[in-house]
Every structure is written in structure tokens, then in C-alpha cells.
Design an enzyme around this catalytic site. Structure first.
Site, mmCIF file in Angstrom:
data_model
loop_
_atom_site.group_PDB
_atom_site.id
_atom_site.type_symbol
_atom_site.label_atom_id
_atom_site.label_comp_id
_atom_site.label_asym_id
_atom_site.label_seq_id
_atom_site.Cartn_x
_atom_site.Cartn_y
_atom_site.Cartn_z
ATOM 1 N N CYS A 125 0.932 -1.159 0.054
ATOM 2 C CA CYS A 125 -0.013 0.101 -0.104
ATOM 3 C C CYS A 125 0.890 1.273 -0.164
ATOM 4 O O CYS A 125 0.828 2.175 -0.874
ATOM 5 C CB CYS A 125 -0.856 -0.086 1.199
ATOM 6 S SG CYS A 125 -2.268 1.319 1.231
ATOM 7 N N CYS A 208 -1.281 8.802 6.857
ATOM 8 C CA CYS A 208 -2.620 8.333 6.309
ATOM 9 C C CYS A 208 -3.774 8.000 7.559
ATOM 10 O O CYS A 208 -3.525 7.323 8.638
ATOM 11 C CB CYS A 208 -2.704 7.136 5.456
ATOM 12 S SG CYS A 208 -1.855 7.530 4.065
ATOM 13 N N CYS A 211 -3.883 4.623 9.054
ATOM 14 C CA CYS A 211 -2.561 4.127 9.793
ATOM 15 C C CYS A 211 -2.132 4.783 10.752
ATOM 16 O O CYS A 211 -1.048 4.869 11.111
ATOM 17 C CB CYS A 211 -1.564 4.100 8.486
ATOM 18 S SG CYS A 211 -2.342 2.778 7.125
ATOM 19 N N CYS A 236 8.042 3.333 6.132
ATOM 20 C CA CYS A 236 7.133 3.135 4.882
ATOM 21 C C CYS A 236 8.013 2.739 3.777
ATOM 22 O O CYS A 236 7.514 2.408 2.690
ATOM 23 C CB CYS A 236 6.084 4.245 4.573
ATOM 24 S SG CYS A 236 6.996 5.799 4.223
#
Length: 253
Positions: A125, A208, A211, A236
Site C-alpha cells: 500500500c 494516512c 494508519c 514506509c
């Protein structure tokens, strides 16, 4: 001097020299020097550190392009802050969106919120919504400016002012590397910098919406990011090589 034609080894040498020089400069000086090195791009998440950098760029009228990764899953408060920041500091913030085809392929394989189910799905993602847009944001750049700070987490404790990003072939500048959160807050107060209202609700680090959670007393600033994963070094891939970020026990900046 510009870095346009410098080789990788040469850029690594330049980074070491600049890192020492940056330690003697204030924030406007660090950013002004960054803008003189070549095409400079600042990527902002609209967090409080990045708001300080954006404010300095705007107030000093520096030739640094400002970009944000509009992932499609940001908090409404973050989206509203983009427009407010542009108005306050006379900036034009470029929005880099993920490709819809990539999103569709991800959802078909993992589901819309499949990132909760495995580290693999979460990194997939992030790759679609953040890393691929980042690559577009940095196209043609020789200098990448960030809001990283050493005191954000233990995994960022060794963040230099300037480093060579071999994966992207550019200089990465972290002008706030040595700033404390108290210094960040003082700058915000002094210059009336608009910040995300989520900060006052326990979100020191904001990504986000699905998250990110508020942190608990005693937790590090980034403990609310991907909190369901066990690895304390979770990232990430924006600030570490993507392959390293995917490994549960990998070191990260």
C-alpha cells in the site's frame, strides 16, 4: 555550485562536506544553501516539522519546490491545511496522487484496508500511495529537502543534516535534524505557523488516516504510525531503501 553532473561517489563526498557546514547555519541559511545546490524539492506531510520548513521557504522566498503526497487516505484536517499553508506563505504546493490503476490493482489483491492483515500488504500500500508518487515528485531534482528530526524516534537518532541518497541519486537535506520539539513549537508560536489540529489531540506524527492513531503517555512521537505492527523500527520506505523497510528487523533512519 550545482550537483547536476556530479557522480555518485562525488555526491557522497559533497554530502560529508555540506553536513559539517550545515551545522554552523540557521534554518534560513540551511535552506538557502539547499536551493543553491541545484533543483531542490521539499516533500511535506503537513506535520508540524514540515510546516516549519514550509514557513521558512515561503517567508524567505526561496527557490525550493514544495510537494505533498496526496495518498487518497489523508485526514480531512491535513487536506484543509494544504490550502491554508499556501495562502499563509504564498506557496504553490504540488499534489502528487497515486495512479488509479495501481490503487485498483492493490484493492483487487489485498482489499481496500488489507494493510492491516500483513506487513507485505502494508508495504504494498505504501509503495502504491507514497513511494511511486514520491518518485514522480523528485523527478529532475538534485536536492531533496525533508523535515526529519533526530528526536522523533530512536530509529532517526543519527539523521545527518546532509546525506547522499544512493537509491535516488541525489542529496537529501534534513535542515531540522538537530531541532527539538520545544524548538519546533517555539518557531510555530513566533511565526504564527498554521498546524494540523490533530497535533493537539495527541497525534505528533500524522500520516494516512487508517494508519495513524494518537499516542499514549510515554510513547515516542512516531508510536502511532502503523501501531498494529510489532516491529518498533517500522517505516514506509520513504526514508529508507524500500527493501530494508520491508524487513522486520531492518535498521532505518
Amino acid at each position: 555550485m550545482t550537483m547536476q553532473d556530479a557522480s555518485g561517489p562525488r555526491l557522497a563526498e559533497i554530502a560529508v562536506t555540506l553536513d559539517a557546514r550545515f551545522g554552523t547555519l540557521d534554518l534560513p541559511g540551511r535552506l538557502a544553501l539547499s536551493s543553491e545546490l541545484g533543483r531542490a524539492v521539499f516533500t511535506t506531510s503537513l506535520g508540524i516539522e514540515d510546516q516549519v520548513v514550509a514557513a521558512a521557504i515561503g517567508m524567505e522566498r526561496l527557490d525550493i519546490k514544495v510537494t505533498t503526497l496526496e495518498t487518497g487516505r489523508l485526514f480531512p484536517e491535513t487536506l484543509a491545511l494544504i490550502d491554508e499553508t499556501e495562502d499563509r506563505f504564498g506557496l504553490s504546493i504540488r499534489r502528487c496522487h497515486p495512479d488509479q490503476a495501481d490503487i485498483d490493482a492493490y484493492v483487487a489483491r489485498y482489499g481496500l484496508n488489507g494493510f492491516y492483515e500483513s506487513v507485505e500488504a502494508r508495504h504494498a500500500c505504501c509503495h502504491v500511495r507514497k513511494l511511486k508518487p514520491l518518485a514522480r515528485a523528485l523527478e529532475g531534482a538534485t536536492v531533496w529537502v525533508t523535515g526529519l528530526r533526530r528526536s522523533q524516534s530512536g530509529t532517526r537518532a543519527s539523521t545527518p543534516f546532509v546525506e547522499y541518497d544512493a537509491e535516488r541519486g541525489l542529496l537529501k537535506v534534513n535542515p531540522l535534524a538537530d531541532w527539538s520539539l520545544d524548538e519546533i513549537n517555539a518557531y510555530v508560536d513566533e511565526h504564527a505557523v498554521p498546524i494540523n489540529p490533530l497535533h493537539k489531540r495527541g497525534y505528533p506524527s500524522i500520516g494516512c488516516e487508517p494508519c495513524t492513531r494518537a499516542i499514549k503517555p510515554g510513547e515516542s512521537e512516531r508510536a502511532g504510525r502503523w501501531w498494529w505492527e510489532n516491529d518498533e523500527k517500522r517505516e514506509c520506505g520513504l526514508h529508507v531503501p524500500e527493501a530494508a523497510a520491508s524487513l522486520p528487523n531492518s535498521s532505518s533512519l
